[in-house]
Design a protein around this motif. Structure first.
Motif, PDB file in Angstrom:
ATOM      1  N   GLN A 177       0.847  -1.187   0.000  1.00 35.30           N
ATOM      2  CA  GLN A 177       0.000   0.000   0.000  1.00 35.30           C
ATOM      3  C   GLN A 177       0.886   1.240   0.000  1.00 35.30           C
ATOM      4  O   GLN A 177       1.994   1.238   0.558  1.00 35.30           O
ATOM      5  CB  GLN A 177      -0.923  -0.047   1.234  1.00 35.30           C
ATOM      6  N   ASP A 179       0.961   4.308   1.366  1.00 34.83           N
ATOM      7  CA  ASP A 179       1.167   5.268   2.447  1.00 34.83           C
ATOM      8  C   ASP A 179       2.224   4.808   3.439  1.00 34.83           C
ATOM      9  O   ASP A 179       2.466   3.618   3.617  1.00 34.83           O
ATOM     10  CB  ASP A 179      -0.140   5.504   3.209  1.00 34.83           C
ATOM     11  N   TRP A 181       2.938   4.831   7.454  1.00 30.12           N
ATOM     12  CA  TRP A 181       2.133   4.867   8.672  1.00 30.12           C
ATOM     13  C   TRP A 181       3.026   5.071   9.890  1.00 30.12           C
ATOM     14  O   TRP A 181       4.181   4.643   9.908  1.00 30.12           O
ATOM     15  CB  TRP A 181       1.343   3.565   8.838  1.00 30.12           C
ATOM     16  N   GLY A 207      -5.816  12.220   6.549  1.00 28.07           N
ATOM     17  CA  GLY A 207      -5.604  10.777   6.652  1.00 28.07           C
ATOM     18  C   GLY A 207      -6.204  10.207   7.920  1.00 28.07           C
ATOM     19  O   GLY A 207      -6.519  10.939   8.861  1.00 28.07           O
ATOM     20  N   THR A 224      -1.726   7.572   9.134  1.00 32.17           N
ATOM     21  CA  THR A 224      -0.919   7.807   7.941  1.00 32.17           C
ATOM     22  C   THR A 224      -0.176   9.126   8.101  1.00 32.17           C
ATOM     23  O   THR A 224      -0.676  10.078   8.710  1.00 32.17           O
ATOM     24  CB  THR A 224      -1.789   7.882   6.680  1.00 32.17           C
ATOM     25  N   ARG A 227       2.804   9.861   1.762  1.00 29.22           N
ATOM     26  CA  ARG A 227       3.112   8.780   0.837  1.00 29.22           C
ATOM     27  C   ARG A 227       4.512   8.240   1.105  1.00 29.22           C
ATOM     28  O   ARG A 227       5.444   8.990   1.405  1.00 29.22           O
ATOM     29  CB  ARG A 227       3.023   9.263  -0.607  1.00 29.22           C
ATOM     30  N   SER A 290      -3.421  -5.713   5.531  1.00 24.65           N
ATOM     31  CA  SER A 290      -3.613  -4.502   6.314  1.00 24.65           C
ATOM     32  C   SER A 290      -4.048  -4.846   7.731  1.00 24.65           C
ATOM     33  O   SER A 290      -4.839  -5.782   7.937  1.00 24.65           O
ATOM     34  CB  SER A 290      -4.676  -3.619   5.650  1.00 24.65           C
ATOM     35  N   THR A 346      -8.959  -0.310   4.368  1.00 25.76           N
ATOM     36  CA  THR A 346      -7.824   0.607   4.263  1.00 25.76           C
ATOM     37  C   THR A 346      -8.040   1.619   3.152  1.00 25.76           C
ATOM     38  O   THR A 346      -7.778   2.818   3.312  1.00 25.76           O
ATOM     39  CB  THR A 346      -6.522  -0.180   4.025  1.00 25.76           C
ATOM     40  N   THR A 350      -8.299   5.736   3.630  1.00 23.73           N
ATOM     41  CA  THR A 350      -7.221   6.575   3.114  1.00 23.73           C
ATOM     42  C   THR A 350      -7.615   7.384   1.887  1.00 23.73           C
ATOM     43  O   THR A 350      -6.747   7.864   1.145  1.00 23.73           O
ATOM     44  CB  THR A 350      -5.987   5.711   2.793  1.00 23.73           C
ATOM     45  N   THR A 352      -8.298  10.404  -0.363  1.00 19.67           N
ATOM     46  CA  THR A 352      -7.642  11.711  -0.257  1.00 19.67           C
ATOM     47  C   THR A 352      -8.447  12.854  -0.857  1.00 19.67           C
ATOM     48  O   THR A 352      -8.276  14.009  -0.458  1.00 19.67           O
ATOM     49  CB  THR A 352      -6.261  11.662  -0.953  1.00 19.67           C
ATOM     50  N   GLN A 357     -14.070  11.925   0.401  1.00 18.82           N
ATOM     51  CA  GLN A 357     -14.133  11.846   1.859  1.00 18.82           C
ATOM     52  C   GLN A 357     -15.519  12.221   2.370  1.00 18.82           C
ATOM     53  O   GLN A 357     -16.076  11.572   3.265  1.00 18.82           O
ATOM     54  CB  GLN A 357     -13.075  12.758   2.483  1.00 18.82           C
TER      55      GLN A 357
END
Length: 486
Positions: A177, A179, A181, A207, A224, A227, A290, A346, A350, A352, A357
């Protein structure tokens, strides 16, 4: 010669060792690490795993050491969106037991010592080969000594970089993935501290941010932080964690007393088969995904329980070797489902784009307003919804489902050192006669069936193998004959 050589003494290897030891199977459990896990790592033991621990005989020790999480609350856009209430879980253990992995390993190792078995540390598997009746393994000890051992079965519970998987040549397909963390085990105080018996999830525009309760007044923060670019970075500082907490959960929260600060990336990978010949994989050696939902360790421990009773029956000659073929097909399907669900969670967390959102938050607020959605979410997280309807061991309508612990009369099926099927039927005399025909496969005393008009054979791990009509004794006999010794 040990019946089974287990490589890897994390929660999965320890669970497998405990199960096999109580079934009377001789084992060796090795781990190349000089000491057990010292950090919290996997944090939650879910309801289905606790139910299976009842059969192992170690649930009470876990309950005494853990913290019972009663639910989860999701927040986004400055408001509460809803969340599952774990009291909806249809289990004697209607909660998530928050317990650091270090304690999980300690308790399992103590339980294993009760069977006279200890972990052999500083021992590494360097190579192996399969033979007609097992495997030959080369072991390297910390003092430089080399050892050649023979075993009937070799099981890799040795994590994502599994030497056993590499030795089998099985592809570990998947992706990372994108991102990076942050993880911090700390203490929290101040205004806005979430309840100490709940998981708090914040969907922030920058995030996701999650707070998990830990026994002893601690908490884990996971979030997160941008990236991933592939370059190594130092562990986060407490100041970095404080700034993140203030930005995403509110300025009233203060973090202090850290015991573990780390960064990580999420990898999602899985094998397509869980073994070849007399060599098998379980846990992270077979699947990594995840941490969303806290399913990883639980899925691996349930891999071990699934494999253990089958190994025990085959090793004692009570079942045909073909019984072991069902392990890969059953757990491969579960692994696929867990990987898919965790990946979806996940991806949802996440998002963006601000519009995406906003749509997510509105949808969650709508759907989490329905009790049936919250109940299904709790059932999925707790893993009580897992079953094996497509398994070659599942015959008849409703076969493959979990047999509810409260429907079991007396000790649960498989309790003690007896990995045999349990017959639930109305006719006790005919049931006893059937059990006498297959003494190695069926417990001798049938039990009253809580479902009138039905006959069930329940597996040692508490799932329905055969579901038939109350008078369908031929079906029961055929089922057992097909799975008995050749």
């Amino acid at each position: 010669m040990a019946d089974v050589l287990i490589v890897g003494a994390g929660p999965v290897g320890l669970t497998l060792a405990c199960e096999l030891a109580r079934y009377g199977v001789s084992i060796r459990l090795i781990d190349r690490a000089p000491q057990a896990t010292q950090t919290s790592k996997a944090l939650v033991v879910w309801s289905r795993t606790l139910e299976l621990m009842d059969r192992m005989g170690c649930t009470e020790a876990f309950l005494a050491s853990g913290l019972r999480a009663r639910g989860a609350t999701l927040r986004g856009g400055g408001r509460v969106l809803g969340g599952p209430d774990f009291s909806d879980i249809a289990s004697p253990y209607a909660f998530g037991l928050m317990i650091p992995q270090s304690d999980t390993e300690r308790l399992l190792a103590e339980h294993l010592r009760g069977f006279g078995v200890a972990v052999e540390r500083g021992v590494e598997l360097t190579r192996f080969s399969q033979t007609a009746d097992g495997a030959e393994a080369r072991l390297s000890h910390a003092d430089g000594r080399e050892e050649q051992v023979a075993t009937a079965f070799l099981i890799g519970c040795d994590g994502a970089h599994s030497a056993v998987r590499h030795g089998l040549g099985l592809p570990f397909r998947g992706t990372a993935q994108g991102d990076e963390w942050l993880l911090a085990d700390i203490r929290l105080d101040g205004a806005g501290v979430p309840p100490g018996d709940a998981i708090a999830v914040y969907f922030h525009r920058d995030g996701p941010f999650v707070i998990f309760p830990i026994p002893g007044g601690r908490a884990r923060v996971v979030a997160t932080v941008g990236r991933a670019d592939g370059r190594p970075r130092p562990d986060p500082t407490l100041e970095e964690v404080q700034a993140l907490v203030a930005a995403r959960a509110g300025p009233g929260l203060r973090v202090f007393d850290p015991v573990w600060l780390s960064r990580f990336r999420i990898h999602e990978r899985k094998v397509s088969e869980y073994g070849r010949g007399r060599v098998f994989l379980a846990g992270d050696a077979a699947h990594i995904h995840s941490p969303a939902g806290g399913q990883g360790m639980n899925t691996g421990m349930q891999d071990a329980v699934n494999l253990a009773w089958k190994l025990a029956l085959v090793r004692r000659g009570a079942a045909a070797p073909s019984l072991l073929d069902s392990y890969s097909s059953e757990r491969n399907a579960v692994g696929e489902m867990v990987l898919r669900n965790a990946g979806w969670l996940t991806a949802m967390a996440t998002l963006t784009h601000p519009l995406a959102q906003a749509v997510r938050n509105r949808a969650l607020r709508l759907f989490l307003g329905f009790h049936v959605v919250r109940r299904r979410m709790a059932a999925a997280m707790s893993e009580i919804a897992i079953g094996y309807p497509a398994s070659p061991l599942s015959v008849g309508p409703g076969a493959g489902r979990r047999w509810r612990p409260e429907d079991a009369a007396g000790p649960p099926p498989g309790a003690g050192a007896d990995p045999r099927f349990v017959l639930y039927a109305a006719d006790a005399e005919r049931g006893a006669a059937l059990a006498a025909r297959f003494p190695g496969l069926v417990q001798p005393v049938p039990r009253a069936n809580p479902e009138p008009g039905r006959l069930h054979l329940v597996r040692p791990d508490g799932y329905v193998g055969l579901a038939a009509g109350a008078a369908d004794w031929d079906a029961a006999a055929h089922y057992l004959k097909e799975r008995g010794p050749v």
